[in-house]
Design a protein around this motif. Structure first.
Motif, PDB file in Angstrom:
ATOM      1  N   ILE A  47      -1.145  10.183   1.409  1.00  0.00           N
ATOM      2  CA  ILE A  47       0.229  10.336   1.884  1.00  0.00           C
ATOM      3  C   ILE A  47       0.385  11.609   2.511  1.00  0.00           C
ATOM      4  O   ILE A  47       1.086  11.519   3.521  1.00  0.00           O
ATOM      5  N   ALA A  48       0.010  12.568   2.075  1.00  0.00           N
ATOM      6  CA  ALA A  48       0.290  13.873   2.527  1.00  0.00           C
ATOM      7  C   ALA A  48      -0.269  14.105   3.955  1.00  0.00           C
ATOM      8  O   ALA A  48       0.299  14.692   4.798  1.00  0.00           O
ATOM      9  N   LYS A  49      -1.422  13.402   4.160  1.00  0.00           N
ATOM     10  CA  LYS A  49      -2.434  13.411   5.417  1.00  0.00           C
ATOM     11  C   LYS A  49      -1.783  12.343   6.412  1.00  0.00           C
ATOM     12  O   LYS A  49      -2.082  12.601   7.498  1.00  0.00           O
ATOM     13  N   SER A  50      -0.994  11.646   6.058  1.00  0.00           N
ATOM     14  CA  SER A  50      -0.552  10.324   6.868  1.00  0.00           C
ATOM     15  C   SER A  50       0.752  10.675   7.490  1.00  0.00           C
ATOM     16  O   SER A  50       1.528  11.859   7.425  1.00  0.00           O
ATOM     17  N   ASP A  51       1.399   9.506   8.412  1.00  0.00           N
ATOM     18  CA  ASP A  51       2.527   9.755   8.756  1.00  0.00           C
ATOM     19  C   ASP A  51       3.767   9.359   7.918  1.00  0.00           C
ATOM     20  O   ASP A  51       4.869   9.179   8.291  1.00  0.00           O
ATOM     21  N   CYS A  52       3.684   9.005   6.675  1.00  0.00           N
ATOM     22  CA  CYS A  52       4.625   8.551   5.822  1.00  0.00           C
ATOM     23  C   CYS A  52       5.550   9.513   5.593  1.00  0.00           C
ATOM     24  O   CYS A  52       6.895   9.390   5.520  1.00  0.00           O
ATOM     25  N   ILE A  53       5.414  10.781   5.611  1.00  0.00           N
ATOM     26  CA  ILE A  53       6.375  11.954   5.525  1.00  0.00           C
ATOM     27  C   ILE A  53       7.193  12.189   6.465  1.00  0.00           C
ATOM     28  O   ILE A  53       8.428  12.628   6.240  1.00  0.00           O
ATOM     29  N   GLY A  54       6.929  11.154   7.521  1.00  0.00           N
ATOM     30  CA  GLY A  54       7.925  11.343   8.429  1.00  0.00           C
ATOM     31  C   GLY A  54       9.265  10.497   8.444  1.00  0.00           C
ATOM     32  O   GLY A  54      10.181  10.667   8.812  1.00  0.00           O
ATOM     33  N   LYS A  87       2.471  -4.316   2.348  1.00  0.00           N
ATOM     34  CA  LYS A  87       3.767  -3.848   3.024  1.00  0.00           C
ATOM     35  C   LYS A  87       3.341  -2.534   3.838  1.00  0.00           C
ATOM     36  O   LYS A  87       3.588  -2.161   4.972  1.00  0.00           O
ATOM     37  N   ILE A  88       2.595  -1.595   3.213  1.00  0.00           N
ATOM     38  CA  ILE A  88       2.180  -0.479   3.855  1.00  0.00           C
ATOM     39  C   ILE A  88       1.189  -0.941   5.028  1.00  0.00           C
ATOM     40  O   ILE A  88       1.336   0.046   6.123  1.00  0.00           O
ATOM     41  N   ILE A  89       0.273  -1.836   4.936  1.00  0.00           N
ATOM     42  CA  ILE A  89      -0.625  -2.054   6.073  1.00  0.00           C
ATOM     43  C   ILE A  89       0.049  -2.933   6.967  1.00  0.00           C
ATOM     44  O   ILE A  89       0.006  -2.548   8.292  1.00  0.00           O
ATOM     45  N   LYS A  90       0.948  -3.776   6.714  1.00  0.00           N
ATOM     46  CA  LYS A  90       1.556  -4.808   7.656  1.00  0.00           C
ATOM     47  C   LYS A  90       2.826  -4.110   8.145  1.00  0.00           C
ATOM     48  O   LYS A  90       3.332  -4.865   9.120  1.00  0.00           O
ATOM     49  N   GLY A  91       3.644  -3.432   7.634  1.00  0.00           N
ATOM     50  CA  GLY A  91       4.855  -3.053   7.542  1.00  0.00           C
ATOM     51  C   GLY A  91       5.829  -4.002   7.485  1.00  0.00           C
ATOM     52  O   GLY A  91       5.676  -4.952   6.468  1.00  0.00           O
ATOM     53  N   GLY A  92       7.069  -4.052   7.638  1.00  0.00           N
ATOM     54  CA  GLY A  92       8.089  -4.951   7.193  1.00  0.00           C
ATOM     55  C   GLY A  92       9.596  -4.403   7.556  1.00  0.00           C
ATOM     56  O   GLY A  92       9.746  -3.195   7.826  1.00  0.00           O
ATOM     57  N   SER A  93      10.548  -5.276   7.154  1.00  0.00           N
ATOM     58  CA  SER A  93      11.782  -4.627   7.432  1.00  0.00           C
ATOM     59  C   SER A  93      12.693  -5.851   6.307  1.00  0.00           C
ATOM     60  O   SER A  93      12.112  -6.693   5.901  1.00  0.00           O
ATOM     61  N   HIS A 104       0.686  -0.127   9.395  1.00  0.00           N
ATOM     62  CA  HIS A 104      -0.477   0.677   9.451  1.00  0.00           C
ATOM     63  C   HIS A 104      -1.917   0.091   9.462  1.00  0.00           C
ATOM     64  O   HIS A 104      -2.656   0.193   8.423  1.00  0.00           O
ATOM     65  N   ALA A 105      -2.138  -0.696  10.264  1.00  0.00           N
ATOM     66  CA  ALA A 105      -3.182  -1.768  10.475  1.00  0.00           C
ATOM     67  C   ALA A 105      -4.499  -0.929  10.156  1.00  0.00           C
ATOM     68  O   ALA A 105      -5.635  -1.506   9.840  1.00  0.00           O
ATOM     69  N   SER A 106      -4.548   0.052  10.634  1.00  0.00           N
ATOM     70  CA  SER A 106      -5.777   1.013  10.616  1.00  0.00           C
ATOM     71  C   SER A 106      -6.126   1.424   9.161  1.00  0.00           C
ATOM     72  O   SER A 106      -7.477   1.868   9.019  1.00  0.00           O
ATOM     73  N   LEU A 107      -5.397   1.464   8.499  1.00  0.00           N
ATOM     74  CA  LEU A 107      -5.666   2.046   7.173  1.00  0.00           C
ATOM     75  C   LEU A 107      -6.521   1.024   6.288  1.00  0.00           C
ATOM     76  O   LEU A 107      -6.198  -0.205   6.315  1.00  0.00           O
ATOM     77  N   LYS A 108      -7.452   1.682   5.491  1.00  0.00           N
ATOM     78  CA  LYS A 108      -8.114   0.752   4.720  1.00  0.00           C
ATOM     79  C   LYS A 108      -7.374   0.264   3.688  1.00  0.00           C
ATOM     80  O   LYS A 108      -6.469   0.953   2.972  1.00  0.00           O
ATOM     81  N   LYS A 109      -7.558  -0.976   3.063  1.00  0.00           N
ATOM     82  CA  LYS A 109      -6.927  -1.536   1.848  1.00  0.00           C
ATOM     83  C   LYS A 109      -7.161  -0.801   0.898  1.00  0.00           C
ATOM     84  O   LYS A 109      -6.066  -0.572  -0.053  1.00  0.00           O
ATOM     85  N   ASP A 110      -8.081  -0.118   0.491  1.00  0.00           N
ATOM     86  CA  ASP A 110      -8.338   0.770  -0.733  1.00  0.00           C
ATOM     87  C   ASP A 110      -7.627   1.750  -0.834  1.00  0.00           C
ATOM     88  O   ASP A 110      -6.772   2.430  -1.849  1.00  0.00           O
ATOM     89  N   ASP A 111      -7.339   2.446   0.481  1.00  0.00           N
ATOM     90  CA  ASP A 111      -6.440   3.656   0.809  1.00  0.00           C
ATOM     91  C   ASP A 111      -5.045   3.454   0.641  1.00  0.00           C
ATOM     92  O   ASP A 111      -4.323   4.040  -0.246  1.00  0.00           O
TER      93      ASP A 111
END
Length: 124
Positions: A47-54, A87-93, A104-111
Motif C-alpha cells: 500500500i505504501a508503494k502504490s497509488d492507494c495513498i492518493g 474490488k482492488i483489482i477491478k475497481g468499483g463504485s 488496478h488490473a496490473s496488480l497481482k492477485k496475491d498482492d
C-alpha cells in the motif's frame, strides 16, 4: 576558499556517517516502552508503494474511505478478503459514494489479497 569547501564536505560526510539510521530496516520501528520491534506486513508495504495513498488514509476519509472505516465495515473473513481483493483489482463504485475507485488490473492477485488482509486486520 577551496579549503573551506573541502573541510565543510569532510565534516558533512563525517557527521552523516555517524547517524542512527539503518536503511536496511526501512519499515521497522521499535517501541521505547517495551523494546518490542514491530515489522510492517507485506500488505502495508504494498500500500505504501502504490497509488492507494492518493485516495485513502489510515484514519481519515479523503476521496475514498479510510482503512479503519473499511475494516470496521467488513469482518475479516475469507469471503470479505476475496471481495475486497476483487474490488482492488477491478475497481468499483457505489459502496462508499459516487466517486469510483479506479481499477488496478496490473496488480497481482496475491498482492491485492495481502493488501486486503492488512486493511481488515486494522479493526480494533
Amino acid at each position: 576558499m577551496k579549503l573551506k569547501y573541502l573541510l565543510f564536505g569532510v565534516a558533512l560526510i563525517g557527521l552523516t556517517s555517524f547517524s542512527d539510521d539503518n536503511l536496511d530496516i526501512k519499515y521497522t520501528t521499535t517501541s521505547k516502552i517495551t523494546n518490542t520491534v514491530f515489522q510492517a506486513s507485506d500488505g502495508e508495504k504494498l500500500i505504501a508503494k502504490s497509488d492507494c495513498i492518493g485516495c485513502h488514509k489510515l484514519d481519515k476519509k479523503l476521496i475514498g474511505p479510510s482503512y479503519l472505516e473499511i475494516a470496521k465495515k467488513y469482518p475479516q473473513t475469507d469471503k470479505n478478503v476475496a471481495y475486497l481483493t476483487g474490488k482492488i483489482i477491478k475497481g468499483g463504485s457505489g459502496v462508499w459514494g459516487a466517486i469510483p475507485m479506479s481499477a488496478h488490473a496490473s496488480l497481482k492477485k496475491d498482492d491485492a489479497k495481502s493488501m486486503a488482509i492488512y486493511i481488515l486486520s486494522l479493526k480494533k
